[in-house]
Design an enzyme around this catalytic site. Structure first.
Site, PDB file in Angstrom:
ATOM      1  N   ARG A  40       3.025   0.331  -4.989  1.00  0.00           N
ATOM      2  CA  ARG A  40       1.769   0.406  -5.750  1.00  0.00           C
ATOM      3  C   ARG A  40       1.976  -0.113  -7.174  1.00  0.00           C
ATOM      4  NH1 ARG A  40      -1.887   4.910  -8.047  1.00  0.00           N
ATOM      5  NH2 ARG A  40      -3.929   3.937  -7.830  1.00  0.00           N
ATOM      6  N   ASN A  71      -4.882   3.700 -13.397  1.00  0.00           N
ATOM      7  CA  ASN A  71      -3.463   4.070 -13.457  1.00  0.00           C
ATOM      8  C   ASN A  71      -3.196   5.486 -13.957  1.00  0.00           C
ATOM      9  OD1 ASN A  71      -2.747   1.461 -12.653  1.00  0.00           O
ATOM     10  ND2 ASN A  71      -2.660   0.712 -14.768  1.00  0.00           N
ATOM     11  N   HIS A 118      -0.233  -3.107  -8.765  1.00  0.00           N
ATOM     12  CA  HIS A 118      -0.984  -2.956 -10.023  1.00  0.00           C
ATOM     13  C   HIS A 118      -0.439  -3.869 -11.117  1.00  0.00           C
ATOM     14  CE1 HIS A 118      -3.463   0.925  -9.363  1.00  0.00           C
ATOM     15  NE2 HIS A 118      -3.237   0.337  -8.209  1.00  0.00           N
ATOM     16  N   HIS A 130      -1.343   1.387   2.672  1.00  0.00           N
ATOM     17  CA  HIS A 130      -1.775   2.787   2.710  1.00  0.00           C
ATOM     18  C   HIS A 130      -1.296   3.473   3.983  1.00  0.00           C
ATOM     19  CE1 HIS A 130      -5.237   2.084  -0.422  1.00  0.00           C
ATOM     20  NE2 HIS A 130      -4.024   1.983  -0.944  1.00  0.00           N
TER      21      HIS A 130
HETATM   22  C1  HEM Z   1      -7.752  -2.850  -1.455  1.00  0.00           C
HETATM   23  C2  HEM Z   1      -7.933  -2.159  -2.536  1.00  0.00           C
HETATM   24  C3  HEM Z   1      -7.182  -0.908  -2.879  1.00  0.00           C
HETATM   25  C4  HEM Z   1      -7.724   0.223  -3.364  1.00  0.00           C
HETATM   26  C5  HEM Z   1      -9.184   0.476  -3.675  1.00  0.00           C
HETATM   27  C6  HEM Z   1      -6.650   1.172  -3.538  1.00  0.00           C
HETATM   28  C7  HEM Z   1      -6.802   2.436  -4.054  1.00  0.00           C
HETATM   29  C8  HEM Z   1      -5.817   3.396  -4.064  1.00  0.00           C
HETATM   30  C9  HEM Z   1      -6.012   4.737  -4.506  1.00  0.00           C
HETATM   31  C10 HEM Z   1      -7.312   5.310  -5.057  1.00  0.00           C
HETATM   32  C11 HEM Z   1      -4.859   5.403  -4.323  1.00  0.00           C
HETATM   33  C12 HEM Z   1      -4.583   6.878  -4.637  1.00  0.00           C
HETATM   34  C13 HEM Z   1      -4.211   7.023  -6.093  1.00  0.00           C
HETATM   35  C14 HEM Z   1      -4.208   8.455  -6.553  1.00  0.00           C
HETATM   36  O1  HEM Z   1      -4.869   9.287  -5.930  1.00  0.00           O
HETATM   37  O2  HEM Z   1      -3.518   8.753  -7.551  1.00  0.00           O
HETATM   38  C15 HEM Z   1      -3.910   4.474  -3.787  1.00  0.00           C
HETATM   39  C16 HEM Z   1      -2.607   4.760  -3.472  1.00  0.00           C
HETATM   40  C17 HEM Z   1      -1.717   3.832  -2.990  1.00  0.00           C
HETATM   41  N1  HEM Z   1      -1.934   2.473  -2.878  1.00  0.00           N
HETATM   42 FE1  HEM Z   1      -3.713   1.555  -2.949  1.00  0.00          FE
HETATM   43  N2  HEM Z   1      -5.480   0.592  -3.142  1.00  0.00           N
HETATM   44  C18 HEM Z   1      -5.753  -0.677  -2.746  1.00  0.00           C
HETATM   45  C19 HEM Z   1      -4.841  -1.619  -2.329  1.00  0.00           C
HETATM   46  C20 HEM Z   1      -3.482  -1.406  -2.294  1.00  0.00           C
HETATM   47  C21 HEM Z   1      -2.502  -2.438  -2.132  1.00  0.00           C
HETATM   48  C22 HEM Z   1      -2.808  -3.927  -2.057  1.00  0.00           C
HETATM   49  C23 HEM Z   1      -1.288  -1.821  -2.115  1.00  0.00           C
HETATM   50  C24 HEM Z   1       0.081  -2.423  -1.982  1.00  0.00           C
HETATM   51  C25 HEM Z   1       0.327  -3.561  -1.389  1.00  0.00           C
HETATM   52  C26 HEM Z   1      -1.527  -0.404  -2.247  1.00  0.00           C
HETATM   53  C27 HEM Z   1      -0.566   0.568  -2.198  1.00  0.00           C
HETATM   54  C28 HEM Z   1      -0.800   1.910  -2.394  1.00  0.00           C
HETATM   55  C29 HEM Z   1       0.185   2.937  -2.130  1.00  0.00           C
HETATM   56  C30 HEM Z   1       1.535   2.737  -1.494  1.00  0.00           C
HETATM   57  C31 HEM Z   1      -0.378   4.153  -2.544  1.00  0.00           C
HETATM   58  C32 HEM Z   1       0.296   5.528  -2.563  1.00  0.00           C
HETATM   59  C33 HEM Z   1       1.098   5.611  -3.856  1.00  0.00           C
HETATM   60  C34 HEM Z   1       1.848   6.898  -4.068  1.00  0.00           C
HETATM   61  O3  HEM Z   1       1.908   7.757  -3.191  1.00  0.00           O
HETATM   62  O4  HEM Z   1       2.411   7.043  -5.180  1.00  0.00           O
HETATM   63  N3  HEM Z   1      -2.860  -0.195  -2.386  1.00  0.00           N
HETATM   64  N4  HEM Z   1      -4.516   3.247  -3.643  1.00  0.00           N
END
Ligand code: HEM
Ligand SMILES: *[C@@H]1O[C@H](CO)[C@@H](O)[C@H](O)[C@H]1NC(C)=O
Ligand SMILES: *[C@@H]1O[C@H](CO)[C@@H](O)[C@H](O)[C@H]1NC(C)=O
Ligand SMILES: *[C@@H]1O[C@H](CO)[C@@H](O)[C@H](O)[C@H]1NC(C)=O
Ligand SMILES: *[C@@H]1O[C@H](CO)[C@@H](O)[C@H](O)[C@H]1NC(C)=O
Ligand SMILES: *[C@@H]1O[C@H](CO)[C@@H](O)[C@H](O)[C@H]1NC(C)=O
Length: 350
Positions: A60, A92, A64, A190
Site C-alpha cells: 500500500r 493516508n 500511495h 486487497h
Molecule cells: C482501486 C482503488 C483503491 C481504493 C479505493 C483503496 C482503498 C483502500 C482503503 C480504504 C484501505 C483501508 C485503509 C484503512 O482503513 O486504513 C485500503 C487498504 C489496502 N490497500 Fe487499497 N485501495 C485501492 C487500491 C489499492 C491498490 C492499487 C493497492 C496495491 C497494489 C492496494 C493495497 C492495499 C492494501 C494491501 C491494503 C491493506 C493495508 C494494511 O493492512 O496496512 N489498494 N485500500
C-alpha cells in the site's frame, strides 16, 4: 549563437533527456549493491514475525507513493520547514503504516552500500517480496528510481473507498494506468491486509440515502460488519478505527479469493464490490476470469505492478538518493537557487 554550439547544446539536452528517462532495469544495483534484495527481504521477514500485516502495508505504501508525483518516495517524507508531509493527507492519515520498517531497511542499506539505493526502490522491492512471502508470484523488479525532493502535500488525489467505478477508472487513467486490467488486477492486492470501519461503514446503515445497507453487500456479511462497527453515537468515533480483514476468507494470503469474494457480494469496500456489481461494466468479466483462474490473476498482477512501479520515475541525475527516507538531503530552496543560477550561467556563456 554558432551552429556548433547549437548542436552541442542539442546533444547535451538529448543526453540529459535520455538519461532522465532511462529505462529502469532489474540489474541496476548488480555492481553497486548486489545484495540489496536479500538485505530488504531479511528485515521484512523479521518484521513479518511480529506483524503479519506488514506485507500488505508495504504494497500500500508503494501504491500511495506511485500515484502521487510518480514512484519517488514522496510519501516517506516527514513534516519539516520545507515539507508538508503526505502522511497527514486524508487518504493516508492514521492509515498508512510501516515507516519504521522502511527506516530499518534504509539503515541496513546505508551501512552495506552508502548512498546507493533509493527509498522509492526500497518500497518497490519490499512490495514484490511481500507478495511472494504471502504466497503470491515473484518477479524481476525494474530498479533505478531516484528519490524526489518534494511532497504532494495535503491535497493529494487518491482513489477513494466511496468512489463510483467511473471515478476509479478516471483516476487510474489520469496517472497513466488502464481502467480495466490494471484497476482490477491491482485492486486484487486487497487479498490481504486490513481496513478500518471508517472505510466501509457508509455501506452498513443508510447507503447512499436508501435507508438500508448496500444491496450489493451480502446480508449475513453486512450483519457481522454492523456488529463490528456499531453506529457511532454521541460523537464517540472510536469505533471508526476498528480493523477488519479486507479478504474475509484467506486473510493473510496472497491469492485470488478476493475475486471469489466479490462474486459472492463479500467485497469489503464499496470500491471493491463495484468492480463486479456495476451493471454492464467491462471489469466484471475480468473479475470472473481472475476468480476462476489464479494464474491469470498472478500474471496480470505482475504486469500491472510493473506498470505502476514505472509511473514517472526519476532516473539519471534527477532527484537524489536520500540518506534518510524521512528527509531530503538538500532542502528544496537551495536546489532551486543552484539550478536557476546554473541556467543563468549557461545562458550567459552562449
Ligand atoms: C482501486 C482503488 C483503491 C481504493 C479505493 C483503496 C482503498 C483502500 C482503503 C480504504 C484501505 C483501508 C485503509 C484503512 O482503513 O486504513 C485500503 C487498504 C489496502 N490497500 Fe487499497 N485501495 C485501492 C487500491 C489499492 C491498490 C492499487 C493497492 C496495491 C497494489 C492496494 C493495497 C492495499 C492494501 C494491501 C491494503 C491493506 C493495508 C494494511 O493492512 O496496512 N489498494 N485500500
Ligand atoms: C547478503 O545479505 C545477507 C542478509 O543480510 C547476508 O546474510 C549475506 O552475508 C550477504 N551477502 C553478501 C555477499 O554480502
Ligand atoms: C447514489 O444515488 C445517486 C442518485 O440516486 C445515483 O446517481 C448514484 O449512482 C448512487 N450511487 C451508488 C454508489 O449507488
Ligand atoms: C467510545 O466507544 C468505544 C468503542 O465502542 C468504547 O470502548 C469507549 O468506552 C467509548 N468512549 C466513551 C468516552 O464513551
Ligand atoms: C468466505 O468465508 C465466509 C465466512 O467464513 C463464508 O461465509 C463464505 O461463503 C466464503 N466465501 C467464499 C467465496 O468462499
Ligand atoms: C489461466 O490463465 C492462464 C494465463 O492467462 C492461461 O494460460 C491458462 O490457459 C488459463 N487456464 C484456464 C484453465 O483457462
Amino acid at each position: 549563437m554558432s551552429s556548433l554550439l547549437r548542436s552541442l547544446l542539442a546533444a547535451l539536452f538529448c543526453a540529459a533527456f535520455l538519461q532522465g528517462y532511462a529505462q529502469l532495469t532489474p540489474d541496476f544495483y548488480s555492481e553497486s549493491c548486489s545484495n540489496v534484495t536479500n538485505i530488504i527481504s531479511d528485515i521484512l521477514v523479521d518484521a513479518f514475525g511480529s506483524d503479519i500485516r506488514i506485507g500488505a502495508s508495504f504494497i500500500r505504501l508503494h501504491f500511495h507513493d506511485c500515484f502521487v508525483n510518480g514512484c519517488d518516495g514522496s510519501l516517506l517524507l516527514d513534516n519539516s520547514d520545507t515539507i508538508v508531509s503526505e502522511k497527514d493527507a486524508p487518504p493516508n492519515k492514521d492509515s498508512v503504516r510501516g515507516f519504521d520498517v522502511v527506516d530499518r531497511m534504509k539503515a541496513a542499506l546505508e551501512s552495506a552500500c552508502p548512498g546507493v539505493v533509493s527509498c522509492a526502490d526500497i518500497l518497490t522491492i519490499a512490495s514484490e517480496r511481500s507478495v511472494f512471502l504471502s504466497g503470491g508470484p515473484e518477479w524481476a523488479v525494474p530498479l533505478g528510481r531516484r528519490d524526489g525532493t518534494q511532497s504532494g502535500g495535503l491535497d493529494i488525489v487518491m482513489p477513494a473507498f466511496f468512489d463510483t467505478l467511473d471515478v476509479l477508472k478516471r483516476k487510474f487513467i489520469d496517472v497513466g494506468l488502464n481502467d480495466n486490467t490494471d484497476l482490477v488486477a491491482l485492486s486484487g492486492a486487497h487479498t490481504f491486509g486490513r481496513a478500518q470501519c471508517l472505510t466501509f461503514i457508509q455501506r452498513l446503515y443508510d447507503f447512499n440515502g436508501t435507508g438500508e445497507s448496500d444491496l450489493t453487500l451480502d446480508p449475513t456479511f453486512a450483519r457481522s460488519l454492523r456488529r463490528l462497527c456499531p453506529m457511532p453515537l454521541d460523537g464517540n468515533t472510536t469505533v471508526l478505527s476498528i480493523l477488519t480483514n479486507l479478504d474475509l476468507n484467506t486473510t493473510d494470503s496472497f491469492d485470488n479469493r478476493y475475486f471469489t469474494n466479490l462474486q459472492s457480494n463479500q467485497g469489503l469496500l464499496q470500491s471493491d464490490q463495484e468492480l463486479f456489481s456495476t451493471p454492464g461494466a467491462d471489469t466484471v468479466e475480468i473479475v470472473n476470469n481472475f476468480a476462476s483462474n489464479q494464474t491469470a490473476f498472478f500474471e496480470s498482477f505482475v504486469e500491472s505492478m510493473i506498470r505502476m512501479g514505472n509511473l514517472r520515475p526519476l532516473t539519471g541525475n534527477e532527484g537524489e538518493i536520500r540518506l534518510n527516507c524521512r528527509v531530503v538531503n538538500i532542502p528544496a530552496p537551495s536546489i532551486a537557487i543552484s539550478s536557476s543560477s546554473n541556467d543563468a550561467y549557461l545562458a550567459s556563456s552562449i
